[in-house]
Design a protein around this motif. Structure first.
Motif, PDB file in Angstrom:
ATOM      1  N   ALA A  87       0.832  -1.208   0.000  1.00 61.84           N
ATOM      2  CA  ALA A  87       0.000   0.000   0.000  1.00 61.84           C
ATOM      3  C   ALA A  87       0.863   1.253   0.000  1.00 61.84           C
ATOM      4  N   MET A  88       1.950   1.219   0.748  1.00 62.29           N
ATOM      5  CA  MET A  88       2.815   2.394   0.821  1.00 62.29           C
ATOM      6  C   MET A  88       3.591   2.615  -0.474  1.00 62.29           C
ATOM      7  N   TRP A  89       4.293   1.587  -0.938  1.00 62.70           N
ATOM      8  CA  TRP A  89       5.162   1.767  -2.094  1.00 62.70           C
ATOM      9  C   TRP A  89       4.394   2.027  -3.385  1.00 62.70           C
ATOM     10  N   SER A  90       3.211   1.445  -3.517  1.00 66.15           N
ATOM     11  CA  SER A  90       2.422   1.707  -4.720  1.00 66.15           C
ATOM     12  C   SER A  90       1.984   3.162  -4.770  1.00 66.15           C
ATOM     13  N   LEU A  91       1.679   3.745  -3.610  1.00 65.84           N
ATOM     14  CA  LEU A  91       1.296   5.156  -3.595  1.00 65.84           C
ATOM     15  C   LEU A  91       2.506   6.051  -3.838  1.00 65.84           C
ATOM     16  N   LEU A  92       3.643   5.699  -3.256  1.00 66.49           N
ATOM     17  CA  LEU A  92       4.854   6.485  -3.470  1.00 66.49           C
ATOM     18  C   LEU A  92       5.275   6.456  -4.942  1.00 66.49           C
ATOM     19  N   ALA A  93       5.020   5.348  -5.613  1.00 67.75           N
ATOM     20  CA  ALA A  93       5.408   5.201  -7.017  1.00 67.75           C
ATOM     21  C   ALA A  93       4.599   6.105  -7.938  1.00 67.75           C
ATOM     22  N   VAL A  94       3.484   6.630  -7.448  1.00 66.56           N
ATOM     23  CA  VAL A  94       2.684   7.550  -8.257  1.00 66.56           C
ATOM     24  C   VAL A  94       3.514   8.780  -8.630  1.00 66.56           C
ATOM     25  N   GLY A  95       4.475   9.123  -7.785  1.00 63.47           N
ATOM     26  CA  GLY A  95       5.353  10.254  -8.086  1.00 63.47           C
ATOM     27  C   GLY A  95       6.047  10.086  -9.430  1.00 63.47           C
ATOM     28  N   LEU A  96       6.416   8.867  -9.756  1.00 61.48           N
ATOM     29  CA  LEU A  96       7.072   8.597 -11.038  1.00 61.48           C
ATOM     30  C   LEU A  96       6.112   8.869 -12.194  1.00 61.48           C
ATOM     31  N   MET A  97       4.858   8.508 -12.006  1.00 59.31           N
ATOM     32  CA  MET A  97       3.852   8.737 -13.050  1.00 59.31           C
ATOM     33  C   MET A  97       3.553  10.228 -13.234  1.00 59.31           C
ATOM     34  N   ASN A  98       3.661  10.987 -12.137  1.00 58.44           N
ATOM     35  CA  ASN A  98       3.388  12.422 -12.207  1.00 58.44           C
ATOM     36  C   ASN A  98       4.434  13.184 -13.018  1.00 58.44           C
ATOM     37  N   SER A  99       5.611  12.616 -13.103  1.00 57.03           N
ATOM     38  CA  SER A  99       6.809  13.322 -13.555  1.00 57.03           C
ATOM     39  C   SER A  99       6.667  14.162 -14.820  1.00 57.03           C
ATOM     40  N   LEU A 100       6.101  13.604 -15.880  1.00 53.32           N
ATOM     41  CA  LEU A 100       6.078  14.348 -17.149  1.00 53.32           C
ATOM     42  C   LEU A 100       4.723  14.977 -17.472  1.00 53.32           C
ATOM     43  N   MET A 101       3.794  14.915 -16.527  1.00 44.91           N
ATOM     44  CA  MET A 101       2.445  15.418 -16.824  1.00 44.91           C
ATOM     45  C   MET A 101       2.408  16.923 -17.058  1.00 44.91           C
ATOM     46  N   TYR A 102       3.017  17.697 -16.171  1.00 40.94           N
ATOM     47  CA  TYR A 102       2.928  19.156 -16.303  1.00 40.94           C
ATOM     48  C   TYR A 102       3.506  19.653 -17.629  1.00 40.94           C
ATOM     49  N   PRO A 103       4.771  19.334 -17.948  1.00 42.70           N
ATOM     50  CA  PRO A 103       5.321  19.864 -19.210  1.00 42.70           C
ATOM     51  C   PRO A 103       4.590  19.354 -20.443  1.00 42.70           C
ATOM     52  N   THR A 104       4.063  18.124 -20.363  1.00 40.37           N
ATOM     53  CA  THR A 104       3.366  17.570 -21.524  1.00 40.37           C
ATOM     54  C   THR A 104       2.016  18.240 -21.729  1.00 40.37           C
ATOM     55  N   ILE A 105       1.244  18.389 -20.664  1.00 41.72           N
ATOM     56  CA  ILE A 105      -0.048  19.071 -20.775  1.00 41.72           C
ATOM     57  C   ILE A 105       0.160  20.504 -21.252  1.00 41.72           C
ATOM     58  N   PHE A 106       1.151  21.169 -20.674  1.00 38.62           N
ATOM     59  CA  PHE A 106       1.434  22.565 -21.019  1.00 38.62           C
ATOM     60  C   PHE A 106       1.741  22.696 -22.506  1.00 38.62           C
ATOM     61  N   THR A 107       2.621  21.838 -23.003  1.00 41.22           N
ATOM     62  CA  THR A 107       3.035  21.906 -24.411  1.00 41.22           C
ATOM     63  C   THR A 107       1.869  21.616 -25.356  1.00 41.22           C
TER      64      THR A 107
END
Length: 217
Positions: free
Chosen positions: A129-149
């Motif tokens: 439960a802990m590590w799967s939630l912490l791993a979401v950070g990796l998924m977040n990584s490219l969202m902002y610059p990609t959505i922005f572009t």
């Protein structure tokens, strides 16, 4: 306010957009607000930043739950490093991957990955439960610059106005965590995690459909 005051006294360079075939089409629109893919992108930034900050702000409380790991506040706080650290690693990896794969598909892939990881965390206990939630950070990584572009693509002379709208949308990082906290107080942290899932589903949809430049608002 101080930064705004300083910027108001600085003469920033004026960026002249090169005339091209698309510019003729852009002249039909008097404002950035008329671009559908931009306005949907503003919502995308709002949702993404809101989900990212909501999870990051409540990880300490989450991993302190008896059915997760029951860590003390100090040990739980140390785990937050992995969440934001994964986001940093993903940013560097994303810089490479965005040159190899379609940005829209990568955005959707990461959003789906975030949904899956949050669902795993909700439906598991202990270290999983802990590590799967912490791993979401990796998924977040490219969202902002990609959505922005994707959101500013093809806006020509309206790009500056569009950038301002997108930057303002990060207010989602202030509002979504408040709603997350309200849900957590009344229904529990696991139920509250459904809110970031809704946000990530929208980001996925934006990558696959909403970012298409097909119509105006």
């Amino acid at each position: 306010m101080l930064i705004s005051l300083i910027l108001s006294r600085i003469n920033l360079p004026v960026i002249e957009h090169a005339a091209n075939e698309a510019e003729a089409t852009e002249e039909q629109h008097s404002s950035a607000w008329q671009y559908r893919h931009l306005m949907l992108g503003v919502v995308g930034i709002f949702a993404y930043v809101g989900a990212e900050v909501a999870i990051g702000s409540h990880i300490v409380s989450y991993v302190a739950l008896p059915d997760v790991l029951g860590l003390d506040p100090k040990a739980a706080g140390d785990m937050v490093t992995y969440y934001w650290g994964a986001a940093m690693v993903g940013r560097f990896a994303g810089a490479y991957l965005l040159n190899k794969f379609s940005p829209t598909k990568l955005l959707a892939f990461n959003a789906i990955g975030a949904v899956i990881l949050v669902l795993i965390s909700i439906n598991s206990t202990g270290a999983v439960a802990m590590w799967s939630l912490l791993a979401v950070g990796l998924m977040n990584s490219l969202m902002y610059p990609t959505i922005f572009t994707l959101a500013v693509a093809g806006l020509g002379r309206h790009t500056e106005e569009a950038s301002g709208l997108l930057c303002t949308a990060i207010v989602g990082g202030a509002l979504v965590p408040m709603l997350f906290g309200f849900i957590a107080d009344n229904s529990g942290l696991r139920v509250a995690l459904l809110l970031p899932i809704v946000c990530y589903v929208y980001v996925m949809w934006y990558g696959l459909r909403g970012s298409r430049r097909t119509a105006t608002v």
